[in-house]
Design a protein around this motif. Structure first.
Motif, short mmCIF file in Angstrom:
data_model
loop_
_atom_site.label_atom_id
_atom_site.label_comp_id
_atom_site.label_asym_id
_atom_site.label_seq_id
_atom_site.Cartn_x
_atom_site.Cartn_y
_atom_site.Cartn_z
N TRP A 137 0.18 -1.00 0.16
CA TRP A 137 -0.15 0.22 0.30
C TRP A 137 1.17 1.03 -0.14
O TRP A 137 0.75 1.54 -0.91
N ALA A 138 1.50 1.31 1.11
CA ALA A 138 2.97 2.06 0.55
C ALA A 138 3.52 2.27 -0.76
O ALA A 138 3.91 3.91 -0.92
N GLY A 139 3.92 1.50 -0.51
CA GLY A 139 4.26 1.28 -2.24
C GLY A 139 3.83 2.22 -3.81
O GLY A 139 4.57 2.84 -4.73
N GLY A 140 2.32 2.06 -3.38
CA GLY A 140 1.38 2.06 -4.40
C GLY A 140 1.07 3.50 -4.03
O GLY A 140 1.20 4.09 -5.46
N MET A 141 0.62 4.08 -3.01
CA MET A 141 0.76 4.89 -2.78
C MET A 141 1.98 6.14 -3.17
O MET A 141 1.98 6.76 -4.03
N ALA A 142 3.08 5.61 -3.16
CA ALA A 142 4.08 7.08 -3.17
C ALA A 142 4.58 6.72 -5.03
O ALA A 142 4.40 7.72 -5.47
N TRP A 143 4.37 5.52 -5.66
CA TRP A 143 4.49 5.60 -6.73
C TRP A 143 3.01 6.65 -7.97
O TRP A 143 2.89 7.41 -8.56
N THR A 144 2.12 5.92 -7.17
CA THR A 144 0.79 6.69 -7.56
C THR A 144 0.93 8.20 -8.01
O THR A 144 0.40 9.07 -7.96
N LEU A 145 1.84 8.77 -6.43
CA LEU A 145 1.77 10.02 -6.10
C LEU A 145 2.77 11.05 -6.68
O LEU A 145 3.08 12.22 -6.86
N SER A 146 3.73 10.04 -7.33
CA SER A 146 5.59 10.58 -8.06
C SER A 146 4.90 10.52 -9.29
O SER A 146 6.20 10.54 -10.00
N ASP A 147 4.57 9.81 -9.87
CA ASP A 147 4.23 10.29 -11.43
C ASP A 147 3.49 10.34 -12.05
O ASP A 147 2.32 10.88 -11.58
N ASP A 148 4.29 10.90 -13.23
CA ASP A 148 3.49 11.63 -13.76
C ASP A 148 1.56 11.58 -14.46
O ASP A 148 0.87 12.20 -14.86
N LYS A 149 1.75 10.30 -14.98
CA LYS A 149 0.68 10.23 -15.88
C LYS A 149 0.15 8.95 -15.16
O LYS A 149 0.02 8.14 -14.31
N ILE A 150 -1.18 10.01 -14.66
CA ILE A 150 -1.82 9.47 -13.88
C ILE A 150 -2.84 7.95 -14.64
O ILE A 150 -3.10 7.36 -14.09
N LEU A 151 -2.83 8.70 -15.78
CA LEU A 151 -3.61 6.82 -16.16
C LEU A 151 -2.71 5.48 -16.68
O LEU A 151 -3.73 4.74 -16.44
N ARG A 152 -1.09 5.65 -16.61
CA ARG A 152 -0.92 5.16 -16.55
C ARG A 152 -0.48 4.23 -15.12
O ARG A 152 -0.73 3.03 -14.56
N ALA A 153 -0.92 5.37 -13.74
CA ALA A 153 -1.23 4.50 -12.36
C ALA A 153 -2.13 3.84 -12.17
O ALA A 153 -2.29 3.09 -11.63
N LEU A 154 -2.92 3.96 -13.01
CA LEU A 154 -4.70 3.80 -13.05
C LEU A 154 -4.47 2.71 -13.53
O LEU A 154 -5.12 1.73 -12.72
N ALA A 155 -4.30 2.21 -14.60
CA ALA A 155 -4.27 1.37 -15.59
C ALA A 155 -3.25 0.36 -14.94
O ALA A 155 -3.80 -1.19 -14.65
N ALA A 156 -2.34 0.34 -14.14
CA ALA A 156 -1.69 -0.60 -13.97
C ALA A 156 -1.96 -1.26 -12.47
O ALA A 156 -2.62 -1.99 -12.25
N LEU A 157 -2.64 0.19 -11.82
CA LEU A 157 -3.55 -0.55 -10.20
C LEU A 157 -4.83 -1.42 -10.41
O LEU A 157 -5.19 -2.48 -9.79
N LEU A 158 -5.80 -1.22 -11.90
CA LEU A 158 -6.90 -1.81 -12.22
C LEU A 158 -6.28 -3.35 -12.52
O LEU A 158 -6.55 -4.03 -11.99
N LEU A 159 -5.01 -3.17 -13.65
CA LEU A 159 -4.35 -4.95 -13.77
C LEU A 159 -4.17 -5.15 -12.20
O LEU A 159 -4.44 -7.00 -12.55
N VAL A 160 -3.36 -5.38 -11.67
CA VAL A 160 -2.72 -5.88 -10.35
C VAL A 160 -3.85 -6.04 -9.55
O VAL A 160 -3.80 -6.72 -8.84
N SER A 161 -5.24 -5.58 -9.82
CA SER A 161 -6.40 -5.51 -8.84
C SER A 161 -7.09 -6.90 -9.35
O SER A 161 -7.38 -7.76 -8.88
N GLY A 162 -7.16 -6.84 -10.95
CA GLY A 162 -8.17 -7.53 -11.30
C GLY A 162 -7.22 -9.04 -11.62
O GLY A 162 -7.37 -9.89 -10.97
#
Length: 171
Positions: A137-162
């Motif tokens: 969770w901490a890694g996901g938070m740090a990555w999504t807050l630091s990544d400039d591409k929001i849609l890439r983070a959204l896609a990766a989190l949805l893929l990992v969740s699925g």
């Protein structure tokens, strides 16, 4: 405190007085441990006294600290520029949703998938799955807050969740 003070003074005294100071220090520490045991009770007094020794030692360390002047830092060459995009309110809302609930859901699903799929005993698998959740969770938070591409983070989190959902509940 007297025993620890005597041990502390043994470091700064001449070599001829050092053995006497060390013996006196350890004798006072032993007397204080015995006094705690006698006053509170032996089962709780001795562990309490032994737990208080590092606290008292920390007091001596803090009392004898040396404050040095700060060195001049060298000039940095360049500062990392923030994103050139204009700030939009929906991007901030999406970042909060990605960093909080979606990263948490992905981390929990990965933890459940690990707990169900690891070839270990139930207790070990649950412990490993549960202990990985805060780290992920901490890694996901740090990555999504630091990544400039929001849609890439959204896609990766949805893929990992699925994928984790499939591994945990379908397979």
């Amino acid at each position: 405190m007297g025993g620890l003070g005597s041990l502390r003074l043994a470091w700064s005294r001449p070599a001829t007085k050092r053995p006497v100071m060390i013996l006196a220090g350890w004798t006072l520490v032993a007397i204080s441990v015995a006094a705690f045991g006698f006053a509170i009770g032996w089962e709780t007094g001795i562990p309490f006294a032994l737990a208080m020794l590092p606290v008292a030692a920390l007091g001596f360390v803090l009392a004898n600290r040396e404050v040095r002047p700060r060195k001049e830092g060298r000039e940095r060459e360049a500062v990392i520029d923030p994103s050139d995009r204009k700030s939009r309110w929906w991007r901030g809302v999406l970042r909060v949703v990605l960093a909080g609930p979606l990263s948490g859901a992905a981390a929990i699903l990965v933890g459940v998938a690990l707990a169900k799929q690891l070839p270990l005993s139930d207790v070990d698998a649950i412990a490993i799955g549960g202990l990985t959740v805060p780290l992920l969770w901490a890694g996901g938070m740090a990555w999504t807050l630091s990544d400039d591409k929001i849609l890439r983070a959204l896609a990766a989190l949805l893929l990992v969740s699925g994928a984790s959902y499939v591994a945990a509940f379908v397979v």
